[in-house]
Design an enzyme around this catalytic site. Structure first.
Site, short mmCIF file in Angstrom:
data_model
loop_
_atom_site.label_atom_id
_atom_site.label_comp_id
_atom_site.label_asym_id
_atom_site.label_seq_id
_atom_site.Cartn_x
_atom_site.Cartn_y
_atom_site.Cartn_z
CD GLU A 156 -2.94 0.90 2.30
OE1 GLU A 156 -3.69 -0.08 2.11
OE2 GLU A 156 -3.06 1.66 3.27
CG HIS A 208 -14.50 1.19 13.52
ND1 HIS A 208 -15.17 2.24 14.09
CD2 HIS A 208 -13.73 1.71 12.54
CE1 HIS A 208 -14.81 3.36 13.46
NE2 HIS A 208 -13.95 3.07 12.51
#
Ligand code: FAD
Length: 286
Positions: free
Chosen positions: A17, A147
């Site tokens: 990435e 999360h």
């Protein structure tokens, strides 16, 4: 090529990435580094999207350069919470026009004080819209430790299932430093009926200062072995870099030895780090 077709090939994949520059004057440097990473021949690369969308053209252009000049498949990230529907749709159209077939569909972090836009609440809405807008392969984010906004991990997994039901073809995890956290998450995701490929996201920590930032961003827990490493080498740049690359490489080796096939490395625009990891696992990923 669609990334889901790469992931379904029944072989180990290693992907990297990169993130776009904030300023135009840094574009060439970032594009150069992204292409250096592409020269390592990863299975694919992803290009993140700056919060708020102000650097969306750089995401598109870097993705295009990687694909067209280095012949490496790419995925462009796209966030929605800080954008209008019109902006999001113009981005989807721009990606389509530029033959980018893979989109990582994200909500994005809610800015301090709230977003000025209210078109999107969750990534699942964006996923449905991308699905209806063209023949894209769609990735979505998942969080082995939950999360940070989720009230509990079970609720987070239920919400994750909504993203898969909306059309996410695969998931990529937030970084984690303890593989057991990932194995536990994988078990719970499969038990909840989430059957798409799950790509393990590995962040090589190469500077002591990164640890604080990584923790703030992801809330991820850090095993004692990792904390000892950062305590001992965090103030010595070269030693920390070497130790961080070895730690990440060992995580990857353990994952692959345990049957995990897909690894995404948060290579953070650092070709030397990407290269060192690639070399450390070159025979293992064959
Ligand atoms: P969502 O899936 O919408 O989830 C956010 C919260 O809402 C979670 O607590 C979830 O449990 C809950 N939720 C989800 N759906 C529902 C629902 N239907 N009903 C009720 N609650 C729900 N940020 C960037 O700015 N740019 C990037 O390029 C970027 N790339 C990333 C790549 C990966 C692999 C990861 C893991 C994160 C990335 N991020 C990026 C960060 C990401 O934008 C933030 O973590 C953000 O806070 C959540 O995005 P999401 O897409 O997971 O949101």
């Amino acid at each position: 090529m669609k990334i889901i077709d790469i992931l379904n090939q029944d072989k180990v994949t290693l992907s990297f990435e990169v993130f776009p520059p904030k300023l135009t004057k840094n574009y060439d440097d970032v594009a150069f580094k992204a292409k250096e990473i592409a020269k390592l021949h990863p299975d694919f690369m992803s290009v993140t999207y700056g919060a708020g969308g102000g650097t969306s053209e750089y995401t598109l252009n870097i993705a295009k350069e990687i694909k067209e000049q280095e012949n490496v498949e790419v995925m462009a990230h796209l966030t929605c919470v800080s954008s209008s529907k019109a902006h999001v749709h113009s981005m989807i159209n721009r990606l389509k026009e530029n033959h980018i077939e893979n989109i990582m569909a994200l909500r994005g972090d809610i800015p301090v004080g709230g977003s000025q836009f209210h078109d999107y609440q969750h990534a699942s809405e964006l996923i449905s819209e991308i699905k209806a807008s063209g023949d894209f392969c769609i990735g979505a984010a998942c969080y082995p430790e939950g999360h940070p906004e989720a009230s509990n991990k079970d609720m987070d997994i239920k919400n994750l299932k909504k993203k898969v039901d909306a059309g996410a073809d695969f998931l990529t995890t937030q970084m984690f430093f303890d593989n057991n956290v990932f194995y536990n998450f994988l078990f719970r995701a499969r038990e909840a009926g989430i059957d798409v490929p799950i790509v393990a996201g590995i962040m090589p920590i190469t500077r002591g200062i990164q640890v604080k930032r990584a923790r703030e961003l992801s809330g991820c827990s850090m095993p004692q072995r990792f904390i000892s490493m950062v305590d001992k080498f965090g103030d010595n740049d070269e030693a920390m870099k070497q130790a961080g690359i070895i730690y990440a490489s060992e995580q990857i080796i353990d994952l692959i030895a345990s049957g995990i096939q897909h690894i995404h490395v948060y290579s953070m625009n650092k070709p030397d780090v990407a290269k060192a990891i690639m070399e450390n696992v070159s025979e293992i990923i064959k």
